[in-house]
Design a protein around this motif. Structure first.
Motif, PDB file in Angstrom:
ATOM      1  N   GLY A  34      98.496  89.823 105.299  1.00 44.27           N
ATOM      2  CA  GLY A  34      99.371  90.873 104.801  1.00 44.27           C
ATOM      3  C   GLY A  34      99.855  91.885 105.703  1.00 44.27           C
ATOM      4  N   ASP A  35      98.781  92.199 106.829  1.00 45.29           N
ATOM      5  CA  ASP A  35      98.898  93.335 107.788  1.00 45.29           C
ATOM      6  C   ASP A  35      99.413  92.819 109.036  1.00 45.29           C
ATOM      7  N   ILE A  36      99.087  91.497 109.322  1.00 45.97           N
ATOM      8  CA  ILE A  36      99.315  90.767 110.604  1.00 45.97           C
ATOM      9  C   ILE A  36     100.473  89.867 110.524  1.00 45.97           C
ATOM     10  N   ASN A  37     100.831  89.399 109.574  1.00 50.87           N
ATOM     11  CA  ASN A  37     101.960  88.330 109.479  1.00 50.87           C
ATOM     12  C   ASN A  37     101.934  87.232 110.413  1.00 50.87           C
ATOM     13  N   ALA A  38     100.870  86.624 110.692  1.00 49.08           N
ATOM     14  CA  ALA A  38     100.463  85.545 111.610  1.00 49.08           C
ATOM     15  C   ALA A  38     100.923  84.312 111.410  1.00 49.08           C
ATOM     16  N   PHE A  39     100.885  83.831 109.983  1.00 57.53           N
ATOM     17  CA  PHE A  39     101.110  82.710 109.361  1.00 57.53           C
ATOM     18  C   PHE A  39     102.567  82.563 108.770  1.00 57.53           C
ATOM     19  N   LEU A  40     103.141  81.502 109.185  1.00 57.90           N
ATOM     20  CA  LEU A  40     104.743  81.154 108.351  1.00 57.90           C
ATOM     21  C   LEU A  40     104.312  80.410 107.221  1.00 57.90           C
ATOM     22  N   THR A  41     103.513  79.371 107.428  1.00 57.00           N
ATOM     23  CA  THR A  41     103.075  78.358 106.078  1.00 57.00           C
ATOM     24  C   THR A  41     101.504  78.414 105.957  1.00 57.00           C
ATOM     25  N   LEU A  42     101.021  78.488 104.831  1.00 61.75           N
ATOM     26  CA  LEU A  42      99.736  78.072 104.342  1.00 61.75           C
ATOM     27  C   LEU A  42      99.750  76.917 103.905  1.00 61.75           C
ATOM     28  N   ASP A  43      98.750  75.848 104.244  1.00 63.04           N
ATOM     29  CA  ASP A  43      98.591  74.413 103.394  1.00 63.04           C
ATOM     30  C   ASP A  43      97.208  74.560 102.575  1.00 63.04           C
ATOM     31  N   GLU A  44      97.284  75.070 101.498  1.00 64.26           N
ATOM     32  CA  GLU A  44      96.150  75.215 100.770  1.00 64.26           C
ATOM     33  C   GLU A  44      95.560  74.074 100.286  1.00 64.26           C
TER      34      GLU A  44
ATOM     35  N   THR B 289      94.020  71.638 109.412  1.00 70.13           N
ATOM     36  CA  THR B 289      94.964  72.668 109.591  1.00 70.13           C
ATOM     37  C   THR B 289      95.478  73.280 108.442  1.00 70.13           C
ATOM     38  N   VAL B 290      94.838  74.454 108.424  1.00 70.52           N
ATOM     39  CA  VAL B 290      95.253  75.473 107.502  1.00 70.52           C
ATOM     40  C   VAL B 290      96.559  76.026 107.264  1.00 70.52           C
ATOM     41  N   GLY B 291      97.092  76.218 108.259  1.00 66.34           N
ATOM     42  CA  GLY B 291      98.567  76.604 108.306  1.00 66.34           C
ATOM     43  C   GLY B 291      99.525  76.627 109.710  1.00 66.34           C
ATOM     44  N   LYS B 292     100.584  77.058 109.583  1.00 62.56           N
ATOM     45  CA  LYS B 292     101.534  77.163 110.623  1.00 62.56           C
ATOM     46  C   LYS B 292     101.673  78.407 111.182  1.00 62.56           C
ATOM     47  N   THR B 293     101.759  78.910 112.377  1.00 63.51           N
ATOM     48  CA  THR B 293     101.804  80.451 113.094  1.00 63.51           C
ATOM     49  C   THR B 293     103.154  80.610 113.106  1.00 63.51           C
ATOM     50  N   ASN B 294     103.220  82.009 112.911  1.00 63.52           N
ATOM     51  CA  ASN B 294     104.731  82.462 113.557  1.00 63.52           C
ATOM     52  C   ASN B 294     105.039  82.447 115.132  1.00 63.52           C
ATOM     53  N   MET B 295     105.993  82.628 115.382  1.00 61.44           N
ATOM     54  CA  MET B 295     106.367  82.443 116.808  1.00 61.44           C
ATOM     55  C   MET B 295     108.048  83.081 117.088  1.00 61.44           C
ATOM     56  N   ASP B 296     108.179  83.371 118.280  1.00 56.08           N
ATOM     57  CA  ASP B 296     109.593  83.673 118.484  1.00 56.08           C
ATOM     58  C   ASP B 296     110.422  82.364 118.343  1.00 56.08           C
ATOM     59  N   GLU B 297     111.419  82.417 117.782  1.00 54.23           N
ATOM     60  CA  GLU B 297     112.447  81.214 117.396  1.00 54.23           C
ATOM     61  C   GLU B 297     112.653  80.425 118.730  1.00 54.23           C
ATOM     62  N   PHE B 298     112.179  79.003 118.337  1.00 51.78           N
ATOM     63  CA  PHE B 298     112.384  77.882 119.388  1.00 51.78           C
ATOM     64  C   PHE B 298     111.538  78.538 120.637  1.00 51.78           C
ATOM     65  N   ALA B 299     110.541  79.368 120.591  1.00 50.16           N
ATOM     66  CA  ALA B 299     109.786  79.830 121.613  1.00 50.16           C
ATOM     67  C   ALA B 299     110.529  80.616 122.586  1.00 50.16           C
ATOM     68  N   MET B 300     111.534  81.340 122.156  1.00 53.50           N
ATOM     69  CA  MET B 300     112.472  82.028 122.927  1.00 53.50           C
ATOM     70  C   MET B 300     112.088  83.584 122.886  1.00 53.50           C
ATOM     71  N   GLY B 301     111.285  84.169 123.723  1.00 58.59           N
ATOM     72  CA  GLY B 301     110.672  85.332 123.239  1.00 58.59           C
ATOM     73  C   GLY B 301     109.341  85.755 123.909  1.00 58.59           C
ATOM     74  N   GLY B 302     109.025  87.029 123.902  1.00 56.46           N
ATOM     75  CA  GLY B 302     108.146  87.277 124.415  1.00 56.46           C
ATOM     76  C   GLY B 302     107.101  88.461 123.528  1.00 56.46           C
ATOM     77  N   SER B 303     107.486  88.475 122.372  1.00 55.71           N
ATOM     78  CA  SER B 303     106.928  89.445 121.389  1.00 55.71           C
ATOM     79  C   SER B 303     106.834  89.107 119.916  1.00 55.71           C
ATOM     80  N   THR B 304     107.232  87.934 119.615  1.00 53.78           N
ATOM     81  CA  THR B 304     107.331  87.274 118.172  1.00 53.78           C
ATOM     82  C   THR B 304     107.960  88.066 117.248  1.00 53.78           C
ATOM     83  N   GLU B 305     108.986  89.040 118.118  1.00 54.44           N
ATOM     84  CA  GLU B 305     110.039  89.716 117.223  1.00 54.44           C
ATOM     85  C   GLU B 305     111.191  88.940 116.767  1.00 54.44           C
ATOM     86  N   ASN B 306     111.381  87.699 117.469  1.00 50.38           N
ATOM     87  CA  ASN B 306     112.398  86.956 117.458  1.00 50.38           C
ATOM     88  C   ASN B 306     112.502  85.894 116.281  1.00 50.38           C
TER      89      ASN B 306
END
Length: 487
Positions: free
Chosen positions: A38-48, A116-133
């Motif tokens: 909740g504080d980190i926002n590392a995951f986009l999807t969890l596959d419980e 695989t517990v889940g899929k992690t957040n990223m810059d859209e289509f890997a275009m960016g250097g901060s995961t703000e995109n």
């Protein structure tokens, strides 16, 4: 499960002697993610459900005593396709895309019993250097949640750094594994181009992209690369070279190794603490028996321009498949085919992706191809020659991973040129197709600082060997974040 004081070996021992089951471990991991993310926002999807089902099957079958990855929960970057598990590349255009097949790396780790517990957040289509995109959320740095975790594999790096999982897969086009590894104080390896199959990796720059592991320590990193490396008939750019056991040279030390520090990487614009970290690392290597000297990579200054022309050109070609017809977002109330293309892409792509598509399309257009794309490709060859010349006399290159420690969320995202320049130290490795690994090497105002070790093509063994020697001599990699800040 507290992953901060665990390794693949210690987890495997617990699974093998049945002091913990794969199902219990997976439940604890999912619980840990819920408490922390909740504080980190590392995951986009969890596959419980899928993860627990997989874990139960592994328990029923029994843990493979010879396989350190058997029963291990792991995270996967959201541009690596996973059968039956939503894969979005952090873009609205793929918001509800569920693949019908596994990427080769997904299939390989699954066969070895990882979960695989889940899929992690990223810059859209890997275009960016901060995961703000990302189109969906901003990932925060576990060391200070007001700071970025780096990108584009920021979600994977933050998940490992926050102790949510022990290991994760990322992908590196211009530093997208190494830079977030540096910002979050973990180990990130970008293998030699062709060492790992790109089949099932949603393409950004096809001549630059490479999947690699992110872990808490060097030995675990080498073990995970063992699992995913190798030739793949689906990917004609994957190498047929024999894959060694990357853990086999870990304890050989660095005595007699020749290490070069490029003067161009230590030039103006480098943060003082980062520069001192590299110099301190060099002294550690000298103490361990290596020789360290200054070297030159004279064409480095052209790297950013060449990289953004080549990568954007390849992106504009790769992203034309997202047309609103075959899969992904499809605009409504369209009048004709052209209207469908325009509206679907306008709604589905973010600003940074649009910017790079336009730059790439321009660079490839008639009348400008020779002046831009062809010239950038020629510069790339000059940069490859620079590295080849250095590697005639040196075994490794030592350099800063990023010019600064992690910066504030919102600080640079509105300034594309500043963001692009942040990649100046990592992208030469991708242009030359070399292996590069970032290892924790210091701190600046409570934030981690990494250095990168760059090797000859297909010589990940020496990179791991040096990285492990440095790790054993220091305790930077053993430090853990005070969640949210005040480190």
């Amino acid at each position: 499960m507290n992953y901060f004081n665990q390794s693949l070996t210690s987890i495997h021992k617990q699974l093998s002697d049945k002091s913990v089951s794969a199902e219990d471990l997976t439940k604890q991991t999912l619980e840990n993610i819920k408490n922390v993310d909740g504080d980190i926002n590392a995951f986009l999807t969890l596959d419980e459900d899928g993860a627990l089902k997989q874990a139960k099957e592994i328990d029923d079958k029994g843990i493979d005593s010879d396989n350190l990855l058997s029963g291990l929960p792991i995270a996967v970057k959201d541009n690596i396709v996973t059968k039956g598990l939503k894969t979005t590349a952090a873009s609205k255009i793929l918001e509800n895309f569920t693949p019908i097949y596994d990427a080769t790396v997904s299939e390989k780790i699954k066969k070895l019993g990882t979960i695989t517990v889940g899929k992690t957040n990223m810059d859209e289509f890997a275009m960016g250097g901060s995961t703000e995109n990302s189109a969906f959320k901003i990932t925060h740095n576990p060391w200070d949640t007001t700071k970025v975790p780096g990108g584009s594999s920021g979600g994977s790096a933050a998940a490992v750094a926050a102790g949510e999982v022990l290991a994760a897969l990322g992908a590196d086009t211009g530093g997208s594994i190494r830079q977030p590894a540096s910002f979050t104080g973990v180990v990130g390896m970008k293998p030699t181009y062709g060492r790992v199959s790109r089949w099932g990796l949603i393409a950004f720059g096809s001549s630059l992209d490479q999947i690699g592991p992110i872990t808490r320590n060097v030995a675990d990193n080498a073990t995970l690369l063992n699992a995913i490396a190798g030739h793949d008939d689906h990917d004609l750019t994957s190498s047929t070279k024999e894959v060694p056991d990357f853990t086999s040279s870990l304890n050989k030390g660095v005595k007699g190794l020749r290490i070069g520090i490029p003067s161009e990487f230590m030039a103006q614009g480098l943060d003082d603490d980062v520069k001192q970290t590299v110099l301190n690392t060099a002294e550690t290597f000298k103490k361990l028996g290596a020789t360290v000297d200054e070297v030159s990579l004279p064409h480095t200054k052209y790297g950013v321009a060449a990289y953004y022309i080549i990568s954007s050109s390849e992106a504009s070609s790769n992203l034309q498949r997202f047309d609103g017809i075959r899969y992904g977002r499809r605009a409504k109330d369209v009048k004709n085919l052209e209207d469908l293309y325009v509206k679907s892409r306008s709604e589905g792509f973010g600003d940074e992706v649009k910017r790079r598509i336009m730059l790439g399309t321009f660079s490839l257009s008639a009348g400008f191809y020779d002046a831009y794309f062809k010239k950038a490709a020629q510069v790339r060859t000059l940069m490859i020659n620079d590295f080849n010349n250095v590697f005639k006399d040196f075994d490794l290159i030592l350099a800063p991973t990023a010019p600064t420690p992690a910066y504030g969320i919102g600080e640079d995202v509105s300034d594309p040129m500043t963001m692009y320049m942040n990649d100046v130290l990592t992208l030469p490795v991708n242009l030359a197709g070399l292996p590069g690994m970032s290892v924790p090497a210091g701190f600046s105002k409570g934030l981690p600082v990494g250095v990168q070790l760059i090797g000859r093509p297909f010589d990940e063994l020496t990179v791991y060997q040096a990285g492990n020697a440095f790790e054993q001599e220091t305790d930077f990699g053993k430090q853990t974040p005070t969640m949210g800040g005040n480190n």
